[in-house]
Enzyme design. Structure first.
Site, PDB file in Angstrom:
ATOM      1  N   SER A  70      -1.982  -4.084  -5.359  1.00 27.98           N
ATOM      2  CA  SER A  70      -2.351  -4.564  -6.690  1.00 27.98           C
ATOM      3  C   SER A  70      -1.086  -4.652  -7.531  1.00 27.98           C
ATOM      4  CB  SER A  70      -3.338  -3.604  -7.349  1.00 27.98           C
ATOM      5  OG  SER A  70      -3.620  -3.988  -8.693  1.00 27.98           O
ATOM      6  N   TYR A 115      -5.656   5.190  -9.921  1.00 31.50           N
ATOM      7  CA  TYR A 115      -5.733   3.961  -9.128  1.00 31.50           C
ATOM      8  C   TYR A 115      -4.333   3.363  -8.938  1.00 31.50           C
ATOM      9  CZ  TYR A 115      -6.563  -0.997  -8.133  1.00 31.50           C
ATOM     10  OH  TYR A 115      -6.530  -2.265  -7.591  1.00 31.50           O
TER      11      TYR A 115
END
Length: 259
Positions: A143, A157
């Site tokens: 990501s 995360y």
């Protein structure tokens, strides 16, 4: 023109929804046999049925990437069904929100277990089969959040996604003599079920922050992963490709207002 991948076999973890399903669909359309894994059998069944008309075999297997034994079972199943394994798309991931002051040890462990440890476990399980392939490919779904950007509520995360890239760089060195490449795709804001759950206001704000003026599609990520799987990408390893419509480029919101 890229060499055809027809007849090769891929595992896509977390492949029943969102980006994983997009990767599975792009690979299946290219003639790659795909084994989709996820933790929800109903979601797996729906995806397999929806992709049944593609020019490749698409099947599913319920599995949990946090369990090394499950990862070994996934690889064994792919080899049994298709005679070998050429590509691993380590895509399974979760992104629960939680402010730093509220995160519990369990919250942190859960995200790291799926996003980071699950990546390591599925790659470990696949090493022998990928080596036997002679052109093994590992593609991680990381990501932009964590490796490049940050967003309040996603510190755990972001840490898990940055950890994937730390793993990638050394693992790619170790795997290179085995003719296995390992690369990562770093999505920006992609239109998935998870993003829709964030609400229309959130999606509008995210789209407004992208120079391309829109959110990406799951096929955009699938196409990037497919490139890394090609023979033509055989000399690319240990790299990460940002697919975000230019989201990380502006130095401020003011830069976009000048367009």
């Amino acid at each position: 023109m890229f060499t055809s991948l027809q007849g090769r076999t891929a595992i896509v973890t977390g492949g029943s929804k969102g980006i994983g399903r997009g990767i599975a669909e792009v690979f299946a359309a290219a003639g790659v046999n795909v084994l989709v894994t996820a933790r929800n059998q109903d979601d797996i069944d729906t995806t397999v049925a929806d992709l049944a008309d593609h020019p490749a075999q698409v099947s599913g297997l319920r599995a949990d990437v946090t369990d090394p034994a499950d990862c070994r079972r996934v690889v064994e199943t792919a080899v049994e069904r298709h005679g070998g394994l050429d590509i691993v798309c380590a895509n399974a991931g979760i992104f629960p929100s939680g402010r730093l002051e509220d995160l519990t040890p369990a919250d942190i462990e859960n995200v790291l277990a799926v996003n980071f440890k699950g990546t390591v476990f599925i790659v470990q399980a696949a090493l022998a089969a990928l080596t036997a392939s002679g052109h093994g490919r590992v593609i991680l779904t990381s990501s932009i959040t964590g490796p490049i950007t940050g967003y309040p509520g996603w510190s755990h995360y972001g840490a898990s996604k940055a950890a994937q890239l730390g793993f990638l760089r050394t693992a790619a060195i170790e795997l290179a003599p085995k003719k296995i490449t390992m690369n990562a795709v770093l999505p920006g804001n992609i239109m998935t079920e998870g993003l829709v759950e964030m609400g229309q206001d959130y999606m509008d704000q995210m789209a407004a922050a992208v120079p391309a003026g829109c959110l990406g599609s799951v096929a955009d990520i699938g196409n990037a992963a497919l490139f890394f799987a090609t023979d033509e990408a055989a000399y690319i390893t240990g790299q990460s490709l940002v697919v975000d419509g230019g989201q990380i480029l502006p130095e401020s919101h003011q830069a976009l207002s000048e367009l």
